[in-house]
Design a protein around this motif. Structure first.
Motif, short mmCIF file in Angstrom:
data_model
loop_
_atom_site.label_atom_id
_atom_site.label_comp_id
_atom_site.label_asym_id
_atom_site.label_seq_id
_atom_site.Cartn_x
_atom_site.Cartn_y
_atom_site.Cartn_z
N THR A 181 -4.87 11.37 -4.53
CA THR A 181 -5.20 10.33 -3.54
C THR A 181 -6.57 10.51 -2.91
O THR A 181 -7.01 9.63 -2.18
CB THR A 181 -4.15 10.31 -2.40
OG1 THR A 181 -4.08 11.59 -1.77
CG2 THR A 181 -2.78 9.91 -2.94
N GLU B 259 -9.10 7.62 -3.57
CA GLU B 259 -8.70 6.24 -3.22
C GLU B 259 -9.45 5.74 -2.01
O GLU B 259 -9.87 6.38 -1.16
CB GLU B 259 -7.20 6.16 -2.97
CG GLU B 259 -6.42 6.38 -4.23
CD GLU B 259 -4.92 6.30 -3.99
OE1 GLU B 259 -4.48 6.19 -2.84
OE2 GLU B 259 -4.19 6.33 -4.97
N ARG C 36 0.83 -1.21 0.00
CA ARG C 36 0.00 0.00 0.00
C ARG C 36 0.86 1.26 0.00
O ARG C 36 0.64 2.17 -0.79
CB ARG C 36 -0.93 0.00 1.21
CG ARG C 36 -1.94 1.14 1.21
CD ARG C 36 -2.90 1.07 2.38
NE ARG C 36 -2.26 1.31 3.66
CZ ARG C 36 -1.92 2.52 4.12
NH1 ARG C 36 -2.14 3.59 3.40
NH2 ARG C 36 -1.35 2.64 5.30
N TRP C 37 1.87 1.30 0.86
CA TRP C 37 2.71 2.49 0.97
C TRP C 37 3.51 2.76 -0.30
O TRP C 37 3.76 3.91 -0.66
CB TRP C 37 3.68 2.38 2.15
CG TRP C 37 3.06 2.79 3.44
CD1 TRP C 37 2.61 1.97 4.43
CD2 TRP C 37 2.79 4.12 3.88
NE1 TRP C 37 2.08 2.70 5.46
CE2 TRP C 37 2.18 4.03 5.15
CE3 TRP C 37 3.00 5.38 3.32
CZ2 TRP C 37 1.78 5.15 5.87
CZ3 TRP C 37 2.60 6.49 4.05
CH2 TRP C 37 2.01 6.36 5.30
N THR C 38 3.92 1.69 -0.98
CA THR C 38 4.72 1.87 -2.20
C THR C 38 3.86 1.90 -3.46
O THR C 38 4.39 2.05 -4.56
CB THR C 38 5.77 0.75 -2.33
OG1 THR C 38 5.09 -0.51 -2.37
CG2 THR C 38 6.76 0.79 -1.20
N ARG C 39 2.54 1.71 -3.29
CA ARG C 39 1.62 1.68 -4.41
C ARG C 39 2.03 0.60 -5.42
O ARG C 39 2.06 0.81 -6.63
CB ARG C 39 1.50 3.03 -5.08
CG ARG C 39 1.04 4.10 -4.11
CD ARG C 39 0.64 5.36 -4.79
NE ARG C 39 0.24 6.37 -3.84
CZ ARG C 39 -0.94 6.39 -3.19
NH1 ARG C 39 -1.80 5.45 -3.37
NH2 ARG C 39 -1.22 7.35 -2.35
N SER C 40 2.40 -0.55 -4.86
CA SER C 40 2.84 -1.68 -5.66
C SER C 40 1.90 -2.86 -5.50
O SER C 40 1.19 -2.96 -4.51
CB SER C 40 4.24 -2.14 -5.21
OG SER C 40 5.18 -1.12 -5.38
#
Length: 151
Positions: A148, A151, A63-67
């Motif tokens: 964001t 989201e 989530r934090w790295t948007r991966s």
């Protein structure tokens, strides 16, 4: 109906797009050359170093790295092979995994961080006046908030 960019908008858009790519390319190259570490690994080590007990759920890292979770899993596998991270099972969730920053990982981050900061200064901060950098921060935050909010 398409709202085409006027000449000023086109110039600004292209300058932003090219500058963003070049700054990221220079930061990535410097990190790889000086620390032997891809930027994704550096980002994961930073996130883990700032987390309580240097531990985060794999899903949080994604989530934090948007991966995608599979991309994070692959990166954590590589970090495990280096001895920088270890995986632990998450209590109460049979499918959940934690990534834990090891002492070796923290040491690797401590070696990489000064070079990364030097690179950020050389390729971004020192290229701007303090006022321009403040404005860049405001603009970046406005874009981040916009991108964001849904989201």
């Amino acid at each position: 109906m398409t709202r085409w960019l006027n000449d000023d908008e086109q110039r600004s858009w292209r300058a932003f797009a090219q500058a963003s790519r070049l700054v990221n390319d220079r930061l990535d190259r410097d990190l790889q050359n000086e620390a032997g570490m891809p930027p994704t690994y550096y980002e994961l080590l930073v996130l883990l170093s700032e987390a309580p007990q240097r531990t985060l759920r794999m899903s949080e890292l994604a989530r934090w790295t948007r991966s995608k979770p599979s991309r994070i899993s692959h990166a954590v596998n590589k970090l495990e092979q280096s001895g920088w991270v270890r995986r632990e099972h998450f209590e109460g969730d049979r499918r959940g995994w934690l990534a834990v920053l090891t002492d070796e990982g923290l040491a690797a981050l401590q070696v990489a961080a000064p070079r990364h900061v030097e690179s950020v200064r050389a390729h971004l901060i020192d290229a701007l006046t303090p006022e321009q950098f403040r404005q860049l921060g405001e603009i970046s935050q406005a874009l981040l908030d916009h991108l964001t909010k849904s989201e």
